[in-house]
Scaffold this active site. Structure first.
Site, mmCIF file in Angstrom:
data_model
loop_
_atom_site.group_PDB
_atom_site.id
_atom_site.type_symbol
_atom_site.label_atom_id
_atom_site.label_comp_id
_atom_site.label_asym_id
_atom_site.label_seq_id
_atom_site.Cartn_x
_atom_site.Cartn_y
_atom_site.Cartn_z
ATOM 1 N N THR A 111 0.825 -1.221 0.000
ATOM 2 C CA THR A 111 0.000 0.000 0.000
ATOM 3 C C THR A 111 0.857 1.268 0.000
ATOM 4 O O THR A 111 0.355 2.354 -0.290
ATOM 5 C CB THR A 111 -0.884 0.049 1.259
ATOM 6 N N ASP A 203 17.225 1.948 -1.578
ATOM 7 C CA ASP A 203 16.666 1.956 -0.216
ATOM 8 C C ASP A 203 17.699 2.560 0.745
ATOM 9 O O ASP A 203 18.751 1.970 1.003
ATOM 10 C CB ASP A 203 16.313 0.517 0.204
#
Ligand code: PRP
Ligand code: URA
Length: 212
Positions: A111, A203
């Protein structure tokens, strides 16, 4: 992108140089960590420009004179775990008395919504200038949630300091929290389909802590 009054994008040859190295897959963890610290120092210089000062008397070898110093206890920084931790030392190099709060948040992979898992803030944080530290401002979800949390604790003077921002993240943060000043070292092109900043650096947490 729409221009926002409260967004400062540092545009400086030294920053561009350091960010070019930071992005590279060839940059090792040690160098990555040092670059995050150095770029944070440059961001801190800009974000703390309007910090209030107070008068003190100093005796030089020749005379007494009035000087200005920054009030201790006036600033708290709040790194968003994990990657924001890498920026704390950069602030402390310039402002060693800044208190540190911690907010733990990670993005749900599907999400992309932030999930909070930890929060520990300094006493009387509501009386301090509070600066959220997170190298990556991607969708802006984590920054908005961290700032919401700080506002719920009574903080009024809140800033966001990030190294790389996507236009989507700036837009969301500026629209959701128009009172928050945003300082970023560089504005990138866009997000990819997984919510990663392009060209970005991957990341940030994994690169700082060598976890992948
Ligand atoms: C990264 C980064 C921000 C967030 C930015 O953390 O450090 O907190 O993503 O993305 P957003 O703007 O879309 O919310 P991540 O969720 O990877 O957690 P980690 O630092 O623990 O790896
Ligand atoms: N978080 C990161 O660490 N990198 C991105 O590009 C987006 C979110």
């Amino acid at each position: 992108m729409k221009k926002f009054d409260n967004v400062t994008i540092l545009d400086h040859p030294l920053i561009r140089h350091k960010i070019a190295i930071l992005r590279s897959v060839e940059t090792c963890t040690k160098d990555f960590r040092e670059l995050v610290e150095e770029i944070t120092m440059l961001l801190t210089y800009e974000a703390f420009k309007d910090l209030p000062t107070q008068e003190v008397e100093v005796t030089t070898p020749l005379v007494k004179c009035k000087q200005q110093v920054v009030a201790e206890n006036s600033v708290a920084v709040v790194p968003v775990l994990r990657a924001g931790l890498g920026m704390v030392s950069g602030v402390h190099k310039l402002f060693p008395t800044a208190k540190v709060g911690h907010i733990g948040m990670y993005r749900d992979e599907k999400t992309l919504k932030p999930q909070e898992y930890y929060c520990k803030l300094p006493d009387s944080i509501e009386k301090k200038r509070t600066i959220v530290l997170d190298p990556m401002l991607a969708t802006g979800g984590s920054a908005c949630a961290a700032i919401e949390l700080l506002k719920n604790r009574g903080c009024k003077d809140i800033r966001q300091m990030s190294i790389i921002a996507a236009p989507e993240g700036i837009q969301k943060l500026a629209a959701t929290h128009p009172d928050v000043k945003i300082f970023v070292a560089v504005l990138d092109e866009k997000l990819n389909e997984n919510g990663y900043i392009l060209p970005g650096l991957g990341d940030a947490g994994d690169r700082l802590f060598g976890t992948k």
